[in-house]
Design an enzyme around this catalytic site. Structure first.
Site, short mmCIF file in Angstrom:
data_model
loop_
_atom_site.label_atom_id
_atom_site.label_comp_id
_atom_site.label_asym_id
_atom_site.label_seq_id
_atom_site.Cartn_x
_atom_site.Cartn_y
_atom_site.Cartn_z
N GLN A 42 0.18 7.21 5.43
CA GLN A 42 0.49 7.34 3.23
C GLN A 42 -0.72 8.12 2.75
O GLN A 42 -0.03 9.01 1.64
CB GLN A 42 0.26 5.97 3.48
CG GLN A 42 0.34 4.77 3.48
CD GLN A 42 0.22 3.03 3.20
OE1 GLN A 42 -1.04 3.76 2.53
NE2 GLN A 42 0.74 2.65 3.15
N ASP A 89 0.35 -1.48 13.33
CA ASP A 89 0.70 -1.52 12.95
C ASP A 89 0.76 -3.15 13.62
O ASP A 89 1.18 -4.71 13.08
CB ASP A 89 1.80 -1.82 11.41
CG ASP A 89 1.23 -1.53 10.13
OD1 ASP A 89 1.17 -0.90 9.73
OD2 ASP A 89 2.98 -0.08 9.79
N ARG A 143 -7.79 -2.84 -2.00
CA ARG A 143 -7.95 -1.69 -0.31
C ARG A 143 -8.32 -0.27 -1.08
O ARG A 143 -8.31 -0.38 -2.18
CB ARG A 143 -6.06 -1.82 0.24
CG ARG A 143 -6.25 -2.94 -0.03
CD ARG A 143 -4.50 -2.84 1.05
NE ARG A 143 -4.50 -2.35 2.10
CZ ARG A 143 -3.05 -2.55 2.68
NH1 ARG A 143 -1.86 -2.79 2.29
NH2 ARG A 143 -2.87 -1.55 3.58
N ARG A 190 2.00 -9.28 8.55
CA ARG A 190 1.59 -9.80 10.24
C ARG A 190 0.53 -10.51 10.50
O ARG A 190 1.19 -10.63 11.98
CB ARG A 190 1.28 -7.98 10.59
CG ARG A 190 1.86 -6.86 10.09
CD ARG A 190 2.02 -5.32 10.62
NE ARG A 190 2.89 -4.79 10.01
CZ ARG A 190 4.18 -4.43 9.88
NH1 ARG A 190 4.73 -5.22 10.43
NH2 ARG A 190 4.70 -3.29 9.10
N ARG A 216 -7.80 -6.56 9.33
CA ARG A 216 -7.64 -6.93 10.42
C ARG A 216 -7.86 -7.42 11.83
O ARG A 216 -8.30 -7.76 13.38
CB ARG A 216 -5.89 -6.62 10.58
CG ARG A 216 -5.16 -6.61 9.86
CD ARG A 216 -3.71 -6.21 10.23
NE ARG A 216 -2.63 -6.65 9.23
CZ ARG A 216 -1.31 -5.84 9.08
NH1 ARG A 216 -1.21 -4.82 9.49
NH2 ARG A 216 -0.32 -6.07 8.52
N GLY A 241 1.12 -0.96 0.46
CA GLY A 241 -0.56 -0.06 0.25
C GLY A 241 0.95 1.04 -0.19
O GLY A 241 1.13 2.65 -0.55
N LYS A 297 -6.40 -2.85 6.04
CA LYS A 297 -4.45 -3.64 6.05
C LYS A 297 -4.50 -4.54 5.14
O LYS A 297 -5.65 -5.04 3.97
CB LYS A 297 -4.16 -3.83 7.13
CG LYS A 297 -4.18 -1.97 8.22
CD LYS A 297 -3.44 -1.02 7.28
CE LYS A 297 -3.24 0.00 8.49
NZ LYS A 297 -2.80 1.26 7.99
C1 S3P Z 1 2.48 3.06 6.38
C2 S3P Z 1 1.55 3.89 6.77
C3 S3P Z 1 0.66 2.96 7.33
C4 S3P Z 1 1.01 1.82 7.69
C5 S3P Z 1 1.72 0.55 6.97
C6 S3P Z 1 2.79 1.99 6.39
C7 S3P Z 1 3.48 4.42 5.59
O1 S3P Z 1 -1.13 2.52 6.73
O2 S3P Z 1 -0.23 1.07 8.18
O3 S3P Z 1 2.01 -0.07 7.09
O4 S3P Z 1 4.70 3.78 5.43
O5 S3P Z 1 3.16 5.37 5.04
P1 S3P Z 1 -1.99 4.11 6.44
O6 S3P Z 1 -1.05 4.96 6.17
O7 S3P Z 1 -2.82 3.39 6.05
O8 S3P Z 1 -2.05 4.25 8.28
#
Ligand code: S3P
Length: 437
Positions: A168, A319, A123, A397, A350, A95, A346
């Site tokens: 993200q 996470d 997703r 995970r 989860r 993602g 996720k």
């Molecule tokens: C991440 C942000 C998180 C996290 C993912 C990695 C990142 O996601 O769960 O494993 O590297 O920016 P979200 O931004 O969707 O919360």
């Protein structure tokens, strides 16, 4: 290739010291943000895992030169120019790759298609499509999901109130905004999500400032030429969490994890372990490439107590919730985890999958709309009495949580599709072997 792993009943104590694997979020960003500079960057302690390799391969397709000096050292020859790729940009299970690349490439005006595997294709991508579209991007999707087809468009800076605390989403907008001349882009979020993008942009000399408006956390970026600089990735606290939790549950364990990233926007697991009464010490704090690191000592903790986990801490441990749920089954009393509805989005759902898999071991865990209610001490029985056959749902995970559930169970267990750990923690079994012997 499909991999099945078995555990053989209660694990021996974890002892000794190790360095944990490099941080996944930082490894992605070292390449993505690094590619916006003009010059050579050496990235040391890069996470050589499937997710980060997806990012690396995409940058190669875009014309960046990336070379491995050894397994975990990379030299990136960046030009801040991206060629139009000849084929789809495949993000695999990642993602972070898809959402950050979408911002980078919409901002750079590169025509491309971003696709992913079966899990990533389910997703939600509306969370980035909406703000990037507000900035002027043209992105077609499969009803808010991948593949994302990005067309060339001129972007403008915006101020965006994100309904969710997501690094993200924030990073995708900032990477697009950074490339817009003479305009500022601001993102607000309800709680502070991990700030690796902000820190790394600052490290490379970007004009980026944080601010606060009412209860919201904001960050503003302005177009700046980035200065290439070598970078060192810190150890991944999300990988360390699996080891810390195991050591705190298994009698006589006593370990030291070296060079763990303890950035406060990621370190919620340390707060939780402290609040539950774990024997944890943070030693030798330092700063590397604008990120805090430390050594973490953790011992068997026989007096763990159930707690409430919710609110601002959730993005700081998002996470780690699968392994925290397992930890809670071994604490005295009830643990309630709330405010974590985004767990459904996720690599797997989860909330459902954690509850389903831990219940197979006899855990008393109830999934709720936004978290879990967990009855501690496994309903009065202590460590698990039942072995189980664990499914992973394309989710690294869940695979690692399942393996550790097996280590604290009296009977043998089997974890199917264990190859999914390759996305973030390829050395997982090796590290457990080292600490057990
Ligand atoms: C991440 C942000 C998180 C996290 C993912 C990695 C990142 O996601 O769960 O494993 O590297 O920016 P979200 O931004 O969707 O919360």
């Amino acid at each position: 290739m499909r991999k099945i792993v078995t555990t053989q009943g209660f694990c021996t104590p974890l002892k000794g010291e190790i360095s944990v694997p490099p941080d996944k979020s930082m490894s992605h960003r070292s390449l993505i943000i690094g590619s916006l500079t003009k010059g050579k960057i050496k990235v040391s302690n890069f996470l050589n895992s499937a997710d980060c390799l997806a990012t690396l391969e995409i940058l190669k397709q875009l014309g960046c030169s990336v070379e491995f000096l050894d397994e975990n050292t990379i030299v990136l020859n960046a030009k801040n120019v991206y060629i139009e790729p000849k084929s789809e940009l495949y993000c695999g299970n990642s993602g972070t790759t898809m959402r950050l690349m979408a911002g980078l490439l919409a901002g750079a005006g590169v025509k491309c298609t971003l696709s992913g595997d079966i899990s990533l294709s389910k997703r939600p991508m509306k969370r980035i499509i909406e703000p990037l579209t507000k900035m002027g991007a043209s992105i077609k999707s499969n009803d808010g999901k991948a593949p994302l087809v990005i067309k060339q468009a001129k972007l403008n800076g915006i101020t965006y109130n994100s309904p969710i605390a997501s690094a993200q989403v924030k990073s995708s907008i900032l990477l697009a905004g950074l490339q817009i001349p003479n305009e500022a882009t601001t993102v607000y979020e309800p709680h502070l999500s991990r700030d690796h993008t902000e820190r790394m942009l600052k490290y490379f000399g970007a004009d980026i400032k944080t601010c606060q408006k009412d209860e919201l956390f904001g960050v503003t970026v302005r177009h700046t030429p980035l200065i290439p600089k070598d970078l060192n990735v810190v150890g991944d606290i999300s990988s360390a969490a699996f080891i810390m939790v195991t050591a705190s549950i298994i009698k006589d364990s006593d370990i030291i994890l070296r060079n763990v990233g303890i950035n406060p926007t990621r370190a919620g697991i340390i707060d939780v372990l402290n609040s539950m009464g774990a024997k944890i010490e943070i030693l030798n704090k330092d700063l590397i490439s604008n990120e805090e690191i430390a050594d973490v000592r953790i011992k068997y903790s026989p007096d763990l107590k159930g707690i409430k986990i919710g609110g601002e801490i959730i993005p700081r441990l998002i996470d780690e919730i699968p392994i925290i749920a397992l930890l809670a089954t071994q604490a005295e009393g009830k643990t309630v985890i709330s405010g974590a509805a985004d767990l459904k989005n996720k690599e797997s759902d989860r909330i459902l999958c954690v509850a389903k898999e831990l219940a197979k071991f006899g855990a008393k865990i109830e999934p709720t709309d936004d978290g879990f209610i967990i009855e501690g001490k496994n309903g009065g029985k202590g460590l698990f009495q039942e072995g189980a056959e664990v499914e992973c749902y394309h989710d690294h995970r869940i695979a690692m949580m399942g393996y550790i559930a097996g280590l604290i169970s009296a009977k043998p267990s089997r974890i199917n599709d264990f190859e999914w750990i390759e996305t973030s923690f390829p050395s997982f079994l090796q590290i457990f072997e080292t600490l057990r012997s």
